[in-house]
Design an enzyme around this catalytic site. Structure first.
Site, PDB file in Angstrom:
ATOM      1  N   CYS A  12       2.291   2.582  -6.518  1.00 51.93           N
ATOM      2  CA  CYS A  12       2.501   3.972  -6.108  1.00 51.93           C
ATOM      3  C   CYS A  12       3.903   4.087  -5.509  1.00 51.93           C
ATOM      4  O   CYS A  12       4.588   3.075  -5.313  1.00 51.93           O
ATOM      5  CB  CYS A  12       1.462   4.346  -5.057  1.00 51.93           C
ATOM      6  N   HIS A  40      -0.777  -5.436  -0.169  1.00 54.75           N
ATOM      7  CA  HIS A  40      -1.980  -6.213  -0.409  1.00 54.75           C
ATOM      8  C   HIS A  40      -2.007  -6.766  -1.820  1.00 54.75           C
ATOM      9  O   HIS A  40      -2.879  -6.426  -2.622  1.00 54.75           O
ATOM     10  CB  HIS A  40      -3.220  -5.352  -0.118  1.00 54.75           C
ATOM     11  N   HIS A  72       1.874  -0.282   5.142  1.00 48.24           N
ATOM     12  CA  HIS A  72       0.717   0.238   5.877  1.00 48.24           C
ATOM     13  C   HIS A  72       1.080   0.818   7.242  1.00 48.24           C
ATOM     14  O   HIS A  72       0.285   1.538   7.837  1.00 48.24           O
ATOM     15  CB  HIS A  72      -0.283  -0.892   6.154  1.00 48.24           C
ATOM     16  N   GLU A 124      -3.809  -0.206   7.920  1.00 53.67           N
ATOM     17  CA  GLU A 124      -3.284   1.171   7.976  1.00 53.67           C
ATOM     18  C   GLU A 124      -4.001   1.962   9.064  1.00 53.67           C
ATOM     19  O   GLU A 124      -3.368   2.695   9.843  1.00 53.67           O
ATOM     20  CB  GLU A 124      -3.472   1.872   6.617  1.00 53.67           C
ATOM     21  N   THR A 160      -5.294   6.772   3.780  1.00 55.00           N
ATOM     22  CA  THR A 160      -4.702   7.336   2.556  1.00 55.00           C
ATOM     23  C   THR A 160      -5.470   6.956   1.286  1.00 55.00           C
ATOM     24  O   THR A 160      -5.406   7.672   0.293  1.00 55.00           O
ATOM     25  CB  THR A 160      -3.241   6.881   2.390  1.00 55.00           C
ATOM     26  N   CYS A 188      -3.982  10.105  -0.048  1.00 54.51           N
ATOM     27  CA  CYS A 188      -2.765  10.193  -0.844  1.00 54.51           C
ATOM     28  C   CYS A 188      -3.091  10.620  -2.273  1.00 54.51           C
ATOM     29  O   CYS A 188      -4.084  10.189  -2.852  1.00 54.51           O
ATOM     30  CB  CYS A 188      -2.111   8.818  -0.836  1.00 54.51           C
ATOM     31  N   SER A 216      -7.079  -5.754  -1.378  1.00 53.27           N
ATOM     32  CA  SER A 216      -6.560  -4.391  -1.519  1.00 53.27           C
ATOM     33  C   SER A 216      -7.709  -3.399  -1.541  1.00 53.27           C
ATOM     34  O   SER A 216      -8.517  -3.378  -2.482  1.00 53.27           O
ATOM     35  CB  SER A 216      -5.743  -4.292  -2.814  1.00 53.27           C
ATOM     36  N   ASN A 218      -7.725  -0.138  -1.920  1.00 51.56           N
ATOM     37  CA  ASN A 218      -7.720   0.899  -2.961  1.00 51.56           C
ATOM     38  C   ASN A 218      -8.119   0.301  -4.311  1.00 51.56           C
ATOM     39  O   ASN A 218      -8.756   0.962  -5.127  1.00 51.56           O
ATOM     40  CB  ASN A 218      -6.391   1.647  -2.987  1.00 51.56           C
ATOM     41  N   SER A 260      -1.096  -1.335  -5.316  1.00 51.21           N
ATOM     42  CA  SER A 260      -0.223  -2.449  -4.913  1.00 51.21           C
ATOM     43  C   SER A 260      -0.141  -3.512  -6.007  1.00 51.21           C
ATOM     44  O   SER A 260       0.255  -4.646  -5.746  1.00 51.21           O
ATOM     45  CB  SER A 260      -0.727  -3.048  -3.601  1.00 51.21           C
TER      46      SER A 260
HETATM   47 FE1  F3S Z   1       1.003   4.461  -1.827  1.00 52.59          FE
HETATM   48 FE2  F3S Z   1       1.881   5.594   0.287  1.00 52.59          FE
HETATM   49 FE3  F3S Z   1       0.033   6.691  -1.119  1.00 52.59          FE
HETATM   50  S1  F3S Z   1       1.591   3.422   0.039  1.00 52.59           S
HETATM   51  S2  F3S Z   1      -1.118   5.027  -1.957  1.00 52.59           S
HETATM   52  S3  F3S Z   1       2.109   6.391  -1.776  1.00 52.59           S
HETATM   53  S4  F3S Z   1       0.109   6.582   1.063  1.00 52.59           S
END
Ligand code: F3S
Length: 279
Positions: A12, A40, A72, A124, A160, A188, A216, A218, A260
Site C-alpha cells: 500500500c 510485517h 505502524h 499500530e 487502519t 484505510c 501481518s 491485514n 506489506s
Molecule cells: Fe498502508 Fe497506511 Fe493504509 S500503512 S494500509 S496506507 S494506513
C-alpha cells in the site's frame, strides 16, 4: 491453469513510502536502526537488513543514533524519549496513521473518552493509544461492544486494517448506546479495497492464495475473508510454501497479498507456477 491477481493486492501507499524512505536513509547514511520490524514482512525486512538496517526492540538500544519509526507509528512518549536522548528520528509512520494520532490527541485534550476498535496487541493500536496517555478502551468484538458502558462523550477510531463489515456492526451497537459519540472511520482505503477485491476474486477462483507475513494482521484478515468463501485457501509467506504439483491443470487460481507484501514475492510465486508449466 489460469492465474488471476486481485485488482488491489500487495504494497500500500504507506508501506511503499516507508520502504522507499528507509532505502534512501540507508543509501545516504549507511547503517541505521528501526524500532521494531519496519513492516510485517520478515522477508522484506531481511532484505533491508542486508542493506544496513538494524532492528531494535527498545529505545534503550537506540544509543543516540539514527532511529527510524516504522509505518505502524509509535506513541508520543516513545518519540519524545528518543528525541530527548539525542537520537535523529526519521519518522516513517504512515500518514494515515499519523492522522489517527492527531485525532486521538485532539479529543483526549478535549477530555473525551477514546475508544479504539482494533487488536489491543497490535503495534499500530499500541501506538495510537500512546497519543491519549494510554487511556483508550480497546475492543474488537461485538460482545465487547455490547458490554461497554458509555457515560461520557467519546471519540471512536479504528485500526487502519480492521475488517470493514465488523466495524459497521460494532459502530451500530455503540451508536445504540449513546448519542455522545464522534465516529472517525479510520480504516484505510487500501485495506477496504484489498478486502473487497479479495472477496470478489475468491468467489470466481477455485483456489485462493493469500501472500503475506504470518505476523501481518491485514494479510491474516484477507485469508479469513477468502477462507469463508472458498475452503481451498492457502496462506503463505514465501514461494517455498506451496504444493505446486498438487494443483489441477484446469483450475483458476486467485492471488491476493497483504499491504506489506512486496511485489517480488508475488512474482516469485507466479514464476514458480510458470516454470512448472502449470500456467
Ligand atoms: Fe498502508 Fe497506511 Fe493504509 S500503512 S494500509 S496506507 S494506513
Amino acid at each position: 491453469m489460469k492465474i488471476i491477481i486481485a485488482e488491489h493486492a500487495g504494497f500500500c501507499y504507506g508501506v511503499k513510502k516507508a520502504i522507499n524512505d528507509t532505502e534512501k536513509v540507508l543509501t545516504e547514511h549507511g547503517q541505521s536502526k528501526v524500532l521494531g520490524a519496519l513492516i510485517h514482512n520478515p522477508l522484506e525486512v531481511n532484505r533491508l537488513k542486508q542493506l544496513g538496517l538494524e532492528v531494535i526492540d527498545s529505545t534503550d538500544d537506540a544509543q543516540s543514533e539514527r532511529v527510524i519509526i516504522r509505518s505502524h507509528g509509535e506513541g508520543q512518549k516513545v518519540i519524545s524519549s528518543l528525541e530527548k536522548n539525542q537520537n535523529t528520528v526519521i519518522n516513517c509512520t504512515c500518514p494515515y496513521v499519523s492522522k489517527i494520532h492527531r485525532i486521538v490527541n485532539e479529543y483526549y485534550v478535549k477530555k473525551y473518552g477514546i475508544i479504539i476498535i482494533g487488536d489491543s496487541n497490535h503495534p499500530e493500536v499500541i501506538g495510537i493509544n500512546g497519543w491519549c496517555n494510554e487511556s483508550a478502551v480497546i475492543i474488537d468484538t461485538e460482545e465487547q461492544a455490547n458490554q461497554l458502558v458509555i457515560n461520557q462523550p467519546v471519540c471512536i477510531v479504528g485500526q487502519t486494517t480492521f475488517n470493514t463489515q465488523l466495524w459497521d456492526k460494532i459502530i451500530n451497537i455503540l451508536r445504540s448506546k449513546s448519542d455522545q459519540i464522534d465516529v472517525h472511520n479510520t480504516i484505510c482505503d487500501a485495506t477496504a479495497k484489498r478486502q473487497q477485491s479479495a472477496r470478489e476474486l475468491a468467489s470466481k477462483a477455485d483456489v485462493m492464495i493469500v501472500i503475506g507475513g504470518k505476523n501481518s494482521s491485514n494479510s491474516k484478515k484477507l485469508y479469513d475473508i477468502c477462507r469463508e468463501i472458498t475452503f481451498s485457501t492457502y496462506f503463505v509467506e514465501s514461494s517455498d510454501e506451496l504444493p505446486y504439483d498438487d494443483f489441477d491443470e484446469n483450475i483458476t487460481i486467485g492471488i491476493t497479498a497483504g499491504a506489506s507484501t512486496p511485489d517480488w514475492i508475488i512474482q516469485e510465486i507466479i514464476n514458480k507456477f510458470r516454470r512448472r508449466g502449470n500456467c
